[in-house]
Design an enzyme around this catalytic site. Structure first.
Site, short mmCIF file in Angstrom:
data_model
loop_
_atom_site.label_atom_id
_atom_site.label_comp_id
_atom_site.label_asym_id
_atom_site.label_seq_id
_atom_site.Cartn_x
_atom_site.Cartn_y
_atom_site.Cartn_z
N SER A 189 0.82 -1.22 0.00
CA SER A 189 0.00 0.00 0.00
C SER A 189 0.85 1.27 0.00
O SER A 189 0.40 2.32 0.44
CB SER A 189 -0.98 0.02 1.19
OG SER A 189 -1.81 -1.13 1.15
N ARG A 190 2.08 1.15 -0.46
CA ARG A 190 3.00 2.29 -0.53
C ARG A 190 3.37 2.85 0.85
O ARG A 190 3.84 3.98 0.97
CB ARG A 190 2.44 3.42 -1.41
CG ARG A 190 2.21 3.01 -2.88
CD ARG A 190 3.49 2.57 -3.54
NE ARG A 190 3.35 2.33 -4.97
CZ ARG A 190 3.16 1.13 -5.51
NH1 ARG A 190 3.07 0.05 -4.73
NH2 ARG A 190 3.06 0.99 -6.82
#
Length: 214
Positions: A189-190
């Protein structure tokens, strides 16, 4: 061209404060050894960023040849663009990108020339044809054709024969003395893990370690 659909999740691991050695050079060695063990192509490849007197940055890939507690060493022609820019501004940045491990290491600091004796020790370990290439390439300067370069190479090769190739006066090494070192590990999810080492007189290791937002 819309490239927004080119994406993937980084799922190979995380990085916690407890995973890190207080000394960034030891931590770098750990990650470098893991990169080697993964059989990454060219794990010594690093992007070197320099900035000229006008403030224009430029980048290129160079190879790390050795490192120790004093810094990270690469070699080049002293008349190349990178060398000219280092002469104007010796603040540089190195970036190792090990995509197979979803990792990056960024090193910011000062580039300093190493001694001719130190450069000669490394130069003598290079393959002979690489030694000759250092003599005939006016690195970063305009070249009318590849044929001219090959002609110069063959002429020098014939001239040298079985003899030893001396170290060119215009060729040698730079050591990047680190002032900041950042370790980056990709996450889902970065929400990546990033830790920055900066000098600290209050730490036993001489470095402070802080987590950065991704």
């Amino acid at each position: 061209m819309d490239l927004s659909q080119f994406r993937r999740e980084y799922l190979k691991g995380g990085l916690n404060r407890s995973d890190l050695n207080p000394d960034p050079q030891i931590q770098f060695s750990r990650w470098f050894e893991q990169a080697q063990a993964t059989h990454i192509a060219d794990p010594t490849a690093m992007i070197l960023a320099t900035v000229n007197a006008k403030g224009q940055p430029s980048q290129r890939t160079v190879l790390l040849k050795y490192y120790d507690e004093k810094g990270y060493v690469f070699f080049t022609n002293f008349e190349s663009r990178k060398s000219r820019e280092i002469g104007e501004n010796n603040r540089v940045s190195l970036l190792f990108v090990w995509l197979e491990l979803e990792r990056q290491v960024q090193i910011n600091g000062r580039a300093e020339r190493i001694s001719a004796a130190e450069s000669a020790r490394y130069f003598m370990t290079r393959p002979k044809e690489s030694q000759i290439a250092a003599w005939v390439s006016s690195q970063s300067h305009k070249l009318s054709s590849r044929q001219i370069l090959l002609q110069k190479f063959n002429e020098m090769k014939t001239k040298i024969g079985e003899g030893k190739v001396p170290l060119p006066s215009f060729w040698g090494g730079y050591r990047v003395v680190p002032e900041e070192i950042e370790f980056w590990q990709g996450r889902k999810s970065r929400l990546h893990d990033r830790f920055l080492y900066t000098p600290s007189a209050e730490s036993d290791s001489g470095w402070r370690v802080e987590r950065l937002a991704p």
